[in-house]
Design a protein around this motif. Structure first.
Motif, short mmCIF file in Angstrom:
data_model
loop_
_atom_site.label_atom_id
_atom_site.label_comp_id
_atom_site.label_asym_id
_atom_site.label_seq_id
_atom_site.Cartn_x
_atom_site.Cartn_y
_atom_site.Cartn_z
N ARG A 22 0.84 -1.19 0.00
CA ARG A 22 0.00 0.00 0.00
C ARG A 22 0.88 1.25 0.00
O ARG A 22 1.77 1.39 0.84
N LEU A 23 0.62 2.14 -0.94
CA LEU A 23 1.44 3.34 -1.08
C LEU A 23 1.38 4.27 0.14
O LEU A 23 2.41 4.85 0.51
N PRO A 24 0.22 4.44 0.80
CA PRO A 24 0.23 5.25 2.03
C PRO A 24 1.16 4.68 3.09
O PRO A 24 1.81 5.42 3.83
N ARG A 25 1.22 3.35 3.17
CA ARG A 25 2.12 2.70 4.12
C ARG A 25 3.58 2.95 3.74
O ARG A 25 4.43 3.18 4.62
N VAL A 26 3.88 2.93 2.46
CA VAL A 26 5.24 3.20 1.99
C VAL A 26 5.66 4.61 2.38
O VAL A 26 6.78 4.82 2.87
N ILE A 27 4.76 5.57 2.19
CA ILE A 27 5.07 6.96 2.55
C ILE A 27 5.26 7.09 4.06
O ILE A 27 6.15 7.79 4.54
N GLN A 28 4.42 6.40 4.82
CA GLN A 28 4.52 6.45 6.29
C GLN A 28 5.86 5.90 6.77
O GLN A 28 6.49 6.46 7.67
N GLY A 65 8.27 15.46 7.37
CA GLY A 65 7.10 16.32 7.26
C GLY A 65 6.79 16.79 5.86
O GLY A 65 5.78 16.39 5.26
N LEU A 66 7.66 17.61 5.30
CA LEU A 66 7.38 18.27 4.03
C LEU A 66 7.28 17.29 2.86
O LEU A 66 6.30 17.31 2.10
N ILE A 67 8.30 16.45 2.69
CA ILE A 67 8.30 15.53 1.55
C ILE A 67 7.17 14.51 1.65
O ILE A 67 6.46 14.27 0.66
N PRO A 68 6.93 13.86 2.80
CA PRO A 68 5.76 12.96 2.89
C PRO A 68 4.45 13.68 2.61
O PRO A 68 3.54 13.10 2.00
N TRP A 69 4.33 14.93 3.04
CA TRP A 69 3.11 15.70 2.74
C TRP A 69 2.95 15.89 1.24
O TRP A 69 1.83 15.75 0.72
N MET A 70 4.03 16.19 0.54
CA MET A 70 3.97 16.34 -0.91
C MET A 70 3.57 15.02 -1.57
O MET A 70 2.77 15.00 -2.51
N LEU A 71 4.11 13.91 -1.07
CA LEU A 71 3.79 12.61 -1.66
C LEU A 71 2.34 12.22 -1.40
O LEU A 71 1.67 11.68 -2.27
N ARG A 72 1.85 12.50 -0.19
CA ARG A 72 0.44 12.20 0.12
C ARG A 72 -0.49 13.06 -0.74
O ARG A 72 -1.55 12.60 -1.16
N ARG A 73 -0.09 14.29 -0.97
CA ARG A 73 -0.91 15.17 -1.81
C ARG A 73 -0.96 14.64 -3.24
O ARG A 73 -2.03 14.66 -3.87
N ASP A 179 19.20 20.03 -2.40
CA ASP A 179 19.25 19.17 -3.58
C ASP A 179 18.17 18.11 -3.53
O ASP A 179 17.51 17.81 -4.53
N LEU A 180 17.98 17.52 -2.34
CA LEU A 180 16.95 16.50 -2.19
C LEU A 180 15.57 17.09 -2.42
O LEU A 180 14.74 16.50 -3.12
N PHE A 181 15.32 18.26 -1.84
CA PHE A 181 14.01 18.89 -1.99
C PHE A 181 13.71 19.20 -3.45
O PHE A 181 12.60 18.97 -3.94
N VAL A 182 14.70 19.74 -4.16
CA VAL A 182 14.51 20.06 -5.57
C VAL A 182 14.23 18.79 -6.37
O VAL A 182 13.37 18.78 -7.25
N ALA A 183 14.98 17.72 -6.08
CA ALA A 183 14.77 16.47 -6.81
C ALA A 183 13.36 15.93 -6.59
O ALA A 183 12.70 15.50 -7.54
N ILE A 184 12.89 15.96 -5.34
CA ILE A 184 11.54 15.49 -5.05
C ILE A 184 10.50 16.39 -5.71
O ILE A 184 9.48 15.92 -6.22
N GLY A 188 7.78 15.25 -8.38
CA GLY A 188 6.35 15.50 -8.19
C GLY A 188 5.70 16.04 -9.44
O GLY A 188 4.57 15.67 -9.80
N ILE A 189 6.42 16.92 -10.13
CA ILE A 189 5.90 17.44 -11.41
C ILE A 189 5.77 16.32 -12.43
O ILE A 189 4.77 16.23 -13.16
N VAL A 190 6.78 15.45 -12.50
CA VAL A 190 6.74 14.34 -13.45
C VAL A 190 5.56 13.42 -13.13
O VAL A 190 4.84 12.98 -14.02
#
Length: 211
Positions: A22-28, A65-73, A179-184, A188-190
């Motif tokens: 489950r993708l939500p579990r992966v993000i968690q 916080g930030l990156i998991p929030w972006m992924l959940r969105r 660098d990590l934030f920009v890559a993520i 996200g755009i892709v």
């Protein structure tokens, strides 16, 4: 908690990650690794300098916080919430992860490390997390799971960086996190464009793109 206990929990999360469908579990699980990394940095320092605390807080906010929030969105905008047919099955992935963890323990035993580290699981955990991130990156079909694989891969690099926490200037760590934030962000755009074009996050659909 002691550093070795936190490192053991981090390696345990690697096993849970490669078997999660489950993708939500992966993000968690990816977010939990961010919390563990922040706690790890604080637990290994007897004298907490300002830049060490700033590194711990910054990495926790971004990774947990930030990156998991972006992924959940991104996940909330698509219809798929489970990895149904990965390139490598979950059982096989678990065996590969176990083998990689054992190999990491063997490799770490032969590497010269600074005596001041004092934590036997540091290098094995870093190597095992690197292998796990790479495994998730190449074995999953959904773009979102591959983004998590990249994040876990960077976590392994980050653990190596913690060995130099006292000597690493704050601006270097900020550069790594940027660098990590920009890559993520780019990923996200892709993901958004893949979903709009194919109504799916399956990266196999990219083979249908033509000039």
């Amino acid at each position: 908690m002691t550093p070795n206990l936190l490192l053991a929990l981090l390696m345990l999360s690697n096993f849970l990650l490669v078997t999660a469908s489950r993708l939500p579990r992966v993000i968690q699980l990816a977010a939990s690794q961010g919390v563990l990394l922040g706690a790890l940095l604080l637990s290994m320092r007897g004298d907490l300098h300002l830049h060490v605390v700033a590194m711990a807080l910054g990495s926790t906010v971004i990774k947990a916080g930030l990156i998991p929030w972006m992924l959940r969105r991104a996940l909330s905008r698509v219809k798929i919430h489970r990895e149904l047919s990965p390139y490598i099955g979950f059982g096989t992935s678990l065996l590969i992860c176990a083998f990689a963890t054992g190999l990491s323990l063997l490799i770490a035993g032969s590497l010269p490390t600074a005596p001041r580290t004092g934590h036997s699981l540091f290098v094995p955990a870093a190597l095992a997390t690197l292998f796990t991130g790479f495994l998730v990156l190449v074995s999953r079909r959904t773009a979102l799971a591959q983004v998590v694989g990249y994040l876990v891969l960077e976590n392994g690099i980050y653990i190596f960086g913690l060995l130099l926490a006292r000597d690493m200037p704050l601006f270097v760590e900020v550069g790594v996190l940027l660098d990590l934030f920009v890559a993520i962000f780019v990923m996200g755009i892709v993901i958004n464009h893949i979903q709009r074009t194919f109504d799916s996050l399956d990266t196999q659909h990219l083979s249908r793109l033509k000039d």
